[in-house]
Design a protein around this motif. Structure first.
Motif, PDB file in Angstrom:
ATOM      1  N   ASN A  52       0.824  -1.208   0.000  1.00 24.10           N
ATOM      2  CA  ASN A  52       0.000   0.000   0.000  1.00 24.10           C
ATOM      3  C   ASN A  52       0.861   1.262   0.000  1.00 24.10           C
ATOM      4  O   ASN A  52       0.531   2.269  -0.640  1.00 24.10           O
ATOM      5  CB  ASN A  52      -0.934   0.008   1.214  1.00 24.10           C
ATOM      6  N   ASP A  53       1.974   1.200   0.719  1.00 22.47           N
ATOM      7  CA  ASP A  53       2.892   2.337   0.789  1.00 22.47           C
ATOM      8  C   ASP A  53       3.472   2.642  -0.596  1.00 22.47           C
ATOM      9  O   ASP A  53       3.566   3.803  -1.014  1.00 22.47           O
ATOM     10  CB  ASP A  53       4.015   2.028   1.779  1.00 22.47           C
ATOM     11  N   THR A  56       0.702   4.159  -2.848  1.00 20.43           N
ATOM     12  CA  THR A  56       0.432   5.557  -2.472  1.00 20.43           C
ATOM     13  C   THR A  56       1.538   6.474  -2.961  1.00 20.43           C
ATOM     14  O   THR A  56       1.281   7.566  -3.488  1.00 20.43           O
ATOM     15  CB  THR A  56       0.298   5.662  -0.942  1.00 20.43           C
ATOM     16  N   LYS A  59       1.260   7.035  -6.782  1.00 25.63           N
ATOM     17  CA  LYS A  59       0.140   7.911  -7.134  1.00 25.63           C
ATOM     18  C   LYS A  59       0.410   9.358  -6.738  1.00 25.63           C
ATOM     19  O   LYS A  59       0.099  10.295  -7.489  1.00 25.63           O
ATOM     20  CB  LYS A  59      -1.134   7.405  -6.468  1.00 25.63           C
ATOM     21  N   ASN A  60       1.001   9.555  -5.554  1.00 26.04           N
ATOM     22  CA  ASN A  60       1.325  10.917  -5.106  1.00 26.04           C
ATOM     23  C   ASN A  60       2.364  11.564  -6.011  1.00 26.04           C
ATOM     24  O   ASN A  60       2.283  12.763  -6.325  1.00 26.04           O
ATOM     25  CB  ASN A  60       1.834  10.903  -3.666  1.00 26.04           C
TER      26      ASN A  60
END
Length: 589
Positions: A52-53, A56, A59-60
């Motif tokens: 998940n990290d 994220t 995407k960021n």
């Protein structure tokens, strides 16, 4: 912004340590298969929070750079992930080796044979043709890896499926996933570059376990070989029509160590077995061509081998042409599993009796005996002039003496052509059990691969499987009216050394040799056969046969030699008794 800059930004943001590098790698390749992504990460030892990290962060990063997530961006993310993993390749290689060393015997065996399949099947991933950092081993609609392991381990699909994928991911050797479209299912294995050397070592171990496979193949009949070929290349109704049983049912009953088990085939051996079948098909094709040539020539046809078996099709085609008529195509498919595309005038030649010849419409169907030594059945389903010609030819062929029998036709030795001499040698090799025999025929030179590239023309070539060893024989035929001198022998010796496969047995046949030529030939390892003043083709054939038979008998163990001599004596006595009985029968008749 350049894509290279994006790659560097992503690597800087994510590649903080080894675990993040692998998490990034798995996410980039498996983001559209979330179940497989989580399972592979868990088996290796990564938690979902790290995945998940990574997601994220990616995407960021794209949002900050105001980049739209499209195909081109997706490709760059995957490239960045491969680059990131490459930075830790030495660490991952060490981890993988340590984990492999701790596997149980069963797990290591699974990994060995999985590695053999991956090594044989991998292709460079289409994104990385330039730097080859990631490889994909993939099969379509059939899980070839799992099927292969079912054969080796003699286990059911359900037992192997989860086991092999877990071991691959757990060791870090490779990562599996399954994807699909409306038409196909894809079974894919992602292989990082650091794993290639380990896969190679494990594959070599698996090959040693399967080293006797070729010997087993030689002991199989045409129906068994056809079933295996159909397992690799999807059999159709041809198998049923020839052998009288469905391919699925027969393959289910077939259990050949390392090759097939309960309907599964070992795809790790697909290349090896395919090459074996190609050689067998071409051998039978050449043998049939040799025998048909004169028969159809007498009927006004010209013959040519227009296609030999290869990796695309396990059949060969002979074209028979009569002036002013369309060509007849003779398909030689000894191992009948799938019907090729047929031309208007076609002859289908299989090995063995044909269970349902009526199912092959508008063609001539021929069933040959094992090894194509003779004709068992000929059926005309076309009923036209060309088909009657073919039926006549094959019926005449069935009446001809087998290659192991001497021909009833006598021809003076002085009239022997080079074709006659080479045909005599081919007959002798067949009698002695050699396979893959190729002899030169009119307008069809035999050429073998040379070590330095190119081709080398030979007169006669054959091979024989002896245990796990393949014994090659090379025969040079010099049907000259002058003596063969040393220069000819030196040329032949040099020719054998240039071949890709150097023959273990070298033979040179001529009417006469000079004394020096004979000594040099024998010193170079040739079996020297002098025909001298033989008066018939039969005498030439029998002389060659006797000398080669004596050679093979002479190198046999003493007990076998003694037994051979005793059999010969008994045979001579029986022949003498038969002669006496014939005389008595004539006397009293």
């Amino acid at each position: 912004m350049s894509t290279n800059s994006l790659r560097e930004i992503l690597k800087g943001a994510i590649c903080r340590d080894r675990d993040h590098a692998l998490a990034f790698f798995l996410w980039a390749f498996l983001k559209y298969e979330p179940e497989h992504l989580r399972q592979n990460a868990e088996w290796f030892g990564l938690n979902e929070r790290m995945l998940n990290d990574v997601e994220t962060t990616v995407k960021n990063t794209l949002e900050q750079l105001r980049l739209t997530y499209d195909f081109k961006i997706s490709e760059e993310i995957t490239r960045a992930a491969a680059d990131c993993l490459e930075n830790f390749s030495l660490e991952f290689e060490k981890i993988t080796k340590e984990r492999v060393s701790k596997l149980t015997d069963l797990e290591r065996r699974v990994l060995r044979h999985a590695s053999l399949w991956m090594r044989n099947m991998k292709t460079t991933h289409y994104l990385f043709n330039d730097d080859k950092k990631v490889f994909i081993a993939e099969s379509i609609d059939t899980n070839e890896l799992v099927d292969s392991l079912c054969v080796v381990l003699k286990a059911d699909y359900s037992q192997i499926y989860g086991l092999v994928y877990r071991i691959l991911a757990q060791t870090g050797l490779a990562f599996a996933y399954i994807s699909g479209s409306s038409r196909h299912t894809y079974y894919s294995i992602i292989i990082p570059r650091y794993a290639l050397s380990i896969i190679e070592e494990l594959a070599v171990e698996a090959e040693k376990e399967l080293q006797n496979v070729t010997e087993r193949l030689h002991n199989l009949n045409s129906m068994q070989l056809a079933a295996i070929a159909g397992g690799f290349f999807e059999a159709d109704n041809t198998f049923y029509n020839v052998y009288g049983i469905s391919h699925f049912e027969y393959l289910q009953s077939l259990n050949i160590e390392g090759v097939c088990y309960k309907g599964y085939v070992n795809y790790s051996l697909k290349g090896l077995i395919t090459n074996f079948l190609i050689e067998m098909v071409n051998e039978r094709c050449q043998r049939l061509y040799n025998r048909l040539y004169k028969v159809l020539k007498d009927q006004g046809y010209e013959l040519d081998i227009v296609d030999k078996a290869d990796n695309k099709h396990l059949y060969c085609r002979i074209k028979a042409v009569k002036p002013g008529q369309h060509a007849v195509i003779i398909y030689i498919e000894p191992f009948a599993y799938k019907l090729p595309f047929l031309y208007e005038k076609s002859v289908l030649v299989f090995e063995g009796p044909i269970a349902k010849p009526e199912e092959f419409k508008n063609v001539v169907v021929v069933g040959m005996s094992e090894g194509f030594g003779g004709v068992k059945v000929v059926v005309d389903n076309a009923g036209t002039s060309w088909s009657k010609d073919m039926v006549e030819a094959f019926n005449r062929l069935s009446l001809q003496p087998m290659p192991s029998e001497p021909s009833v036709q006598a021809k003076p030795a002085e009239e022997l052509s080079w074709e006659d001499l080479e045909e005599a040698v081919v007959d002798v090799l067949e009698r002695l059990g050699f396979r893959g025999i190729f002899g030169r025929r009119p307008d069809r030179d035999v050429k073998l691969d040379a070590r330095g590239g190119g081709k080398i023309e030979v007169d006669v070539w054959g091979w024989k499987q002896v245990g796990s060893t393949r014994l090659n024989i090379y025969v040079s035929c010099k049907n000259w009216n002058r003596d063969v001198d040393r220069s000819v022998v030196d040329e032949e010796f040099g020719r054998t050394l240039q071949l890709n496969e150097i023959p273990q047995i070298k033979v040179i046949v001529a009417k006469r040799f000079t004394d020096t030529a004979k000594k040099v030939a024998q010193a170079d390892g040739f079996i020297v056969i002098e025909l001298g003043d033989v008066s018939t083709v039969d005498e030439a054939r029998n002389l060659i046969y006797k000398q080669l038979r004596d050679f093979f008998t002479g190198i046999a163990p003493p007990d076998l030699q003694r037994l051979a001599n005793e059999v010969k004596q008994i045979t001579d006595k029986l022949r003498s008794i038969a002669d006496e009985m014939e005389k008595l029968s004539a006397y009293y008749s």
